[in-house]
Motif scaffolding. Sequence first.
Motif, PDB file in Angstrom:
ATOM      1  N   MET A  91     -10.729  -7.801  31.163  1.00  0.00           N
ATOM      2  CA  MET A  91      -9.400  -7.171  31.039  1.00  0.00           C
ATOM      3  C   MET A  91      -8.557  -7.907  30.011  1.00  0.00           C
ATOM      4  O   MET A  91      -7.901  -7.333  29.173  1.00  0.00           O
ATOM      5  CB  MET A  91      -8.704  -7.191  32.419  1.00  0.00           C
ATOM      6  N   ARG A  92      -8.618  -9.229  30.137  1.00  0.00           N
ATOM      7  CA  ARG A  92      -7.814 -10.032  29.221  1.00  0.00           C
ATOM      8  C   ARG A  92      -8.321  -9.855  27.794  1.00  0.00           C
ATOM      9  O   ARG A  92      -7.529  -9.756  26.868  1.00  0.00           O
ATOM     10  CB  ARG A  92      -7.929 -11.496  29.664  1.00  0.00           C
ATOM     11  N   ARG A  93      -9.636  -9.810  27.663  1.00  0.00           N
ATOM     12  CA  ARG A  93     -10.201  -9.667  26.324  1.00  0.00           C
ATOM     13  C   ARG A  93      -9.764  -8.353  25.700  1.00  0.00           C
ATOM     14  O   ARG A  93      -9.649  -8.251  24.494  1.00  0.00           O
ATOM     15  CB  ARG A  93     -11.727  -9.691  26.409  1.00  0.00           C
ATOM     16  N   PRO A 135      -8.890 -15.363  22.737  1.00  0.00           N
ATOM     17  CA  PRO A 135      -8.937 -15.568  24.190  1.00  0.00           C
ATOM     18  C   PRO A 135      -9.259 -17.015  24.575  1.00  0.00           C
ATOM     19  O   PRO A 135      -8.899 -17.455  25.653  1.00  0.00           O
ATOM     20  CB  PRO A 135     -10.056 -14.622  24.648  1.00  0.00           C
ATOM     21  N   LEU A 166      -7.994  -9.628  12.295  1.00  0.00           N
ATOM     22  CA  LEU A 166      -7.823  -9.161  13.672  1.00  0.00           C
ATOM     23  C   LEU A 166      -9.122  -9.202  14.469  1.00  0.00           C
ATOM     24  O   LEU A 166      -9.111  -9.373  15.686  1.00  0.00           O
ATOM     25  CB  LEU A 166      -7.236  -7.744  13.682  1.00  0.00           C
ATOM     26  N   PHE A 194      -4.892  -1.191  14.533  1.00  0.00           N
ATOM     27  CA  PHE A 194      -4.986  -1.254  13.081  1.00  0.00           C
ATOM     28  C   PHE A 194      -6.039  -0.271  12.574  1.00  0.00           C
ATOM     29  O   PHE A 194      -5.850   0.382  11.548  1.00  0.00           O
ATOM     30  CB  PHE A 194      -5.326  -2.671  12.623  1.00  0.00           C
ATOM     31  N   ILE A 251      -6.923  -6.914  25.899  1.00  0.00           N
ATOM     32  CA  ILE A 251      -5.615  -7.008  25.272  1.00  0.00           C
ATOM     33  C   ILE A 251      -5.740  -7.589  23.873  1.00  0.00           C
ATOM     34  O   ILE A 251      -5.046  -7.175  22.946  1.00  0.00           O
ATOM     35  CB  ILE A 251      -4.668  -7.896  26.119  1.00  0.00           C
ATOM     36  N   PHE A 252      -6.664  -8.539  23.705  1.00  0.00           N
ATOM     37  CA  PHE A 252      -6.822  -9.147  22.391  1.00  0.00           C
ATOM     38  C   PHE A 252      -7.479  -8.199  21.408  1.00  0.00           C
ATOM     39  O   PHE A 252      -7.372  -8.381  20.199  1.00  0.00           O
ATOM     40  CB  PHE A 252      -7.650 -10.438  22.513  1.00  0.00           C
ATOM     41  N   LEU A 253      -8.163  -7.206  21.949  1.00  0.00           N
ATOM     42  CA  LEU A 253      -8.825  -6.238  21.082  1.00  0.00           C
ATOM     43  C   LEU A 253      -7.832  -5.176  20.601  1.00  0.00           C
ATOM     44  O   LEU A 253      -8.047  -4.510  19.593  1.00  0.00           O
ATOM     45  CB  LEU A 253      -9.945  -5.558  21.887  1.00  0.00           C
ATOM     46  N   LEU A 254      -6.743  -5.060  21.329  1.00  0.00           N
ATOM     47  CA  LEU A 254      -5.767  -4.004  21.059  1.00  0.00           C
ATOM     48  C   LEU A 254      -5.245  -3.989  19.624  1.00  0.00           C
ATOM     49  O   LEU A 254      -5.227  -2.938  18.990  1.00  0.00           O
ATOM     50  CB  LEU A 254      -4.596  -4.139  22.042  1.00  0.00           C
ATOM     51  N   PRO A 255      -4.817  -5.134  19.085  1.00  0.00           N
ATOM     52  CA  PRO A 255      -4.305  -5.103  17.698  1.00  0.00           C
ATOM     53  C   PRO A 255      -5.331  -4.535  16.724  1.00  0.00           C
ATOM     54  O   PRO A 255      -4.972  -3.743  15.842  1.00  0.00           O
ATOM     55  CB  PRO A 255      -4.005  -6.567  17.394  1.00  0.00           C
ATOM     56  N   LEU A 256      -6.586  -4.938  16.900  1.00  0.00           N
ATOM     57  CA  LEU A 256      -7.609  -4.460  15.982  1.00  0.00           C
ATOM     58  C   LEU A 256      -7.774  -2.951  16.103  1.00  0.00           C
ATOM     59  O   LEU A 256      -7.892  -2.239  15.098  1.00  0.00           O
ATOM     60  CB  LEU A 256      -8.943  -5.163  16.280  1.00  0.00           C
ATOM     61  N   TYR A 269      -9.397 -12.596  15.474  1.00  0.00           N
ATOM     62  CA  TYR A 269      -8.426 -12.786  16.552  1.00  0.00           C
ATOM     63  C   TYR A 269      -8.996 -12.294  17.875  1.00  0.00           C
ATOM     64  O   TYR A 269      -8.928 -12.971  18.897  1.00  0.00           O
ATOM     65  CB  TYR A 269      -7.141 -12.040  16.218  1.00  0.00           C
ATOM     66  N   ALA A 270      -9.594 -11.120  17.859  1.00  0.00           N
ATOM     67  CA  ALA A 270     -10.130 -10.554  19.106  1.00  0.00           C
ATOM     68  C   ALA A 270     -11.215 -11.449  19.682  1.00  0.00           C
ATOM     69  O   ALA A 270     -11.351 -11.581  20.896  1.00  0.00           O
ATOM     70  CB  ALA A 270     -10.674  -9.152  18.853  1.00  0.00           C
ATOM     71  N   LEU A 312      -4.597   3.070  12.439  1.00  0.00           N
ATOM     72  CA  LEU A 312      -3.650   3.157  11.330  1.00  0.00           C
ATOM     73  C   LEU A 312      -4.373   3.312  10.001  1.00  0.00           C
ATOM     74  O   LEU A 312      -4.048   4.162   9.178  1.00  0.00           O
ATOM     75  CB  LEU A 312      -2.812   1.877  11.316  1.00  0.00           C
ATOM     76  N   ALA A 313      -5.404   2.457   9.814  1.00  0.00           N
ATOM     77  CA  ALA A 313      -6.146   2.507   8.555  1.00  0.00           C
ATOM     78  C   ALA A 313      -6.824   3.853   8.392  1.00  0.00           C
ATOM     79  O   ALA A 313      -6.899   4.410   7.294  1.00  0.00           O
ATOM     80  CB  ALA A 313      -7.172   1.369   8.511  1.00  0.00           C
ATOM     81  N   PHE A 357       0.819  -1.196   0.000  1.00  0.00           N
ATOM     82  CA  PHE A 357       0.000   0.000   0.000  1.00  0.00           C
ATOM     83  C   PHE A 357       0.860   1.255   0.000  1.00  0.00           C
ATOM     84  O   PHE A 357       0.697   2.163  -0.824  1.00  0.00           O
ATOM     85  CB  PHE A 357      -0.926   0.009   1.219  1.00  0.00           C
ATOM     86  N   TYR A 387      -5.741   6.711   9.532  1.00  0.00           N
ATOM     87  CA  TYR A 387      -4.729   7.675   9.092  1.00  0.00           C
ATOM     88  C   TYR A 387      -4.427   7.532   7.613  1.00  0.00           C
ATOM     89  O   TYR A 387      -4.266   8.509   6.897  1.00  0.00           O
ATOM     90  CB  TYR A 387      -3.433   7.455   9.881  1.00  0.00           C
ATOM     91  N   PHE A 388      -4.296   6.279   7.166  1.00  0.00           N
ATOM     92  CA  PHE A 388      -3.993   6.056   5.749  1.00  0.00           C
ATOM     93  C   PHE A 388      -5.101   6.614   4.870  1.00  0.00           C
ATOM     94  O   PHE A 388      -4.857   7.258   3.857  1.00  0.00           O
ATOM     95  CB  PHE A 388      -3.813   4.564   5.465  1.00  0.00           C
ATOM     96  N   ALA A 389      -6.341   6.333   5.293  1.00  0.00           N
ATOM     97  CA  ALA A 389      -7.468   6.816   4.505  1.00  0.00           C
ATOM     98  C   ALA A 389      -7.444   8.337   4.446  1.00  0.00           C
ATOM     99  O   ALA A 389      -7.628   8.947   3.386  1.00  0.00           O
ATOM    100  CB  ALA A 389      -8.780   6.319   5.111  1.00  0.00           C
ATOM    101  N   LEU A 438      -6.075  -0.086   0.018  1.00  0.00           N
ATOM    102  CA  LEU A 438      -6.444   0.170   1.400  1.00  0.00           C
ATOM    103  C   LEU A 438      -7.687  -0.631   1.755  1.00  0.00           C
ATOM    104  O   LEU A 438      -7.807  -1.192   2.848  1.00  0.00           O
ATOM    105  CB  LEU A 438      -6.697   1.670   1.609  1.00  0.00           C
TER     106      LEU A 438
END
Lengths: 658, 154, 183
Positions: free
Chosen positions: C1-3, A334, A326, C13, C5-10, A329-330, C16-17, A291, C19-21, A315
């Motif tokens: 709380m644990r969940r 878990p 992701l 992202f 952390i798993f949501l964090l990457p999304l 993943y979320a 980030l997306a 990209f 900003y790119f847009a 994009l």
Amino acid sequence: MFIELGHFALTLALFLALIQAVVPLVGASRRLAGWMAVGRSAALAHFALVALSFAALTHAYVTSDFSVANVVQNSHSAKPMLYKISGVWGNHEGSMLLWVLILALCGAAVAVFGTNLPRELRARVLAVQGMVATGFVLFILVTSNPFARVFPAPLDGQGLNPVLQDPGLAFHPPFLYLGYVGSSVAFAFAVAALIEGRVDAAWARWVRPWALVSWCALTVGIALGSWWAYYTLGWGGWWFWDPVENASLLPWLSGTALIHSAIVVERRDTLKSWTILLAILSFSLALMGTFLVRSGVLSSVHAFAVDPARGSFILGLLVLAIGGALTLYAVRAPALQGGGLFAPISREGALVLNNLLLATATVTVLLGTLYPLFMDAIGGAKISVGPPFFNRTFTPLMVPVLVAMAVGPLLGWKRADLSAALQRLWVGFAFAAAIVLIGLYIGGFTPVLAILGLGLAAWTAAGVVGEWAERVRLFRLPLRDSWRRARGLPRASYGMSVAHFGVAVLVAGVAASAFEQERIETLRPGEHIAIAGYDLALREVRRVPGPNFVADEAVIEVRRNGVVIDEMLPQRRLFTVQRQSTALTAIRTSLVADLYLALGEGDDQTGWTVRAYHKPIVSWIWLGAVIMALGGVVSLTDRRWRVGVAARKPAGVPAAAE
Amino acid sequence: MRTLLLLLLLMSPALMSPALAVQPDERLADPALETRARTLSRELRCVVCQNESIDESNAPLARDLRILLRQRLTAGDSDAQASAFLVARYGDFVLLRPPLRADTWLLWFGPFAVLLLGAGITVFALRRRAPASAAPLSAEEQARLDRLMREDAP
Amino acid sequence: MRRLIFLLPLLLFAALAGYFAFALISGRDPRELPSALLDKPAPDFDLPSLLPLGLTEGQRLSLAGLKGQVVVLNVFASWCAPCRVEHPLLLRLARQDKVHLVGIAYKDRPEDSRRFLAELGNPYRATGIDRDGRTGIDFGLYGVPETYVIDRQGHIRKRFVGPLSATLIDRELLPLLRQLERP
């Protein structure tokens, strides 16, 4: 006609990709064997069609068919055949077709070589691959069609950029794409595992070879690019922390972390959700790189595809693929149960440390690459982030990685005795210390960091040898027994040793760049430069014609201790069609050092600008990278990869052998 | 991707006639000053090029800036003053090492912060996995356990 | 709380997306460098004049001489192709819109610049010649053509990078000039 056939084949390939994406996925959740099997056939057929499509475009280039717009823009009848072929991927549309070809190849490979995978997993993996393929083929057909005709057909093409007519550069994109696209397989495995809701040791064992292949290819691709820059750009630089380079380094860093964490999943059934995340991340970084480089958004404006429409499409693909993965993943991660426990000082602990550092390095490079874009987008000041930033942040992170690399393989699983491991490495430490002391004695205290770098490389190399010696109980058992042990060691273990040794070689080459010498002089024929014990005399500068250029060639006599040992011929080439000139450097390479010469402008009256460099062990950089990739290949030949899943056999028959 | 880099490098008007970067006639007579100039040049961006320093670039503007830099140093400017001279004209963009300011804290401290955060998450995730220490067994429970263990023996 | 952390990457992202847009849509040219001297005093320059224009020999073009008026400063060169493209627009600016236009010939030989102006017309009330490019650097110039709008107090109010276009002139240059001309 061939071109239309290629276009048609690609359209058909799109439909096959759709089938590949949907049918096996449904089949896997409904356990319909027939539907799952469709995945395999669809993948193979899709590959055949894309290959046909690619062949059609290549044919157009090879025959210089100037009725095809893409060929007109990027080729010329006077170009040598090798470069006509590499011209196929030397432009945006063609390179996207290469990307899709390799993607199809990966899908076909999974279909063919994945017979040891459980049916559901394979079906899902192929389905995810099909989804990715659908997106990219659609991208080509809608925004980047290489098969457009132009009428009336011009007499000749507009020629390819002269700098692209280079063997190193011709092979660089295919390797790089193999690396990027190859990471889609690990990505597919990760998403498939999330859909299935299960990640176990077997999954890790299946995924690792694919991650390794992509990693090896990426290593070679990056090394080729770096080597090309070194011998082309005229001052012997080989890494600039340019956004384009960083775009290739990012998936490599996360890919390295992935192949290491997969080991932990396989051996200890733990670190699962992190490994899944890494697999998703590696492909995401490859996509993001595509990209950035094709959308024109970064200050890395490219001659191809500076088109916001294309950028938006990519994009969109990014959002769908990564966002989808992701989200999955979320939701699902878990539930992935962790397995074995381990103490901080253990093999797992070392691998976790490796991952932590590599992940931080990935984020660092990402931050540095994207920061100017962010600041610009939010209306802040326009800044630059260049080598000074990366040298201060990335390099310090790599130091503990190297230190740990020697220690880690000596640690046992679950819980290990650090002091025992360190004791085994005392020879390595002594070796490294000796190198540092010798270096300080010879080089003085100014290039201290470089000398420490050399010491670090020595430490790493000694660690590799030390670990192997430990495994075969060298000098602790009779030599014959050690030899037997050595022969019995799994290939993967040798792969690791070779790859780690390659890292040491590379680090040494990098560190030694602080010791390079440079001389820039204006020479008239007959005059000399002295550098690093060599005497370089300019004999003459003569005109030399080439197939599509005219060059000024300098004849430089190289003397050492008064004896003529070589004649080097750097050139400046003027390409007639493009009216551009490039420098052809003359390099005398050896394992000890490179003597690097470049010719600038000038004439016989006022003199010619000649730049001479003496670069100690710079070839070790690329040699090290090749050794690393070789280590990966050795690892791949381990027969353990070929072991399959336990079939439903009657009790008493052993399942997958260890 | 490298293709793109070099396509760009060559397309950029700056490199139409690649002389090679630092020319012999630019160099200062005083080696100490020249070394300072080279070091500084490596940290200054060629604003018309694609991620090159003025030390590496063949662009005419890069050459002008190299000469200007050397003039400033010869005139007695310190390294900081010479850099500031160019920053006043071209903005922070010309610095390859981003300045440390409030809006670049995230950039400069980010890596360290990520390392700490990552270490924290790692420790948190691994610590959670440690089993709660079991309460010691009562005498009766211990006897029951022993009996069961003996029964299981082949 | 644990969940979480798993949501964090999304979430990361998504940011980030976003900003790119935004970067894509805003259509900013990443290569364009905003002037570091915006709203700051223009650099003090004093250049030999290119064309005597009926004045005494040795007349110079200097910043001091321009104070008190709103000036549009155009940097050009005879070897610059886009300069030829924008030249007719400059002529129109000078003649029709009565804009006070001055020109600086950048890294050019005087005879070449004079020939350029003789061939294409001279829209400038005064012209200077910057042979070594030093004044250009003082302005933060990084290519030709570039056009600067300087107000009565000698501050740079806007920089146009690259050749002017009719759209740019109508939409940005003329309105700015009108605004600055107001007493």
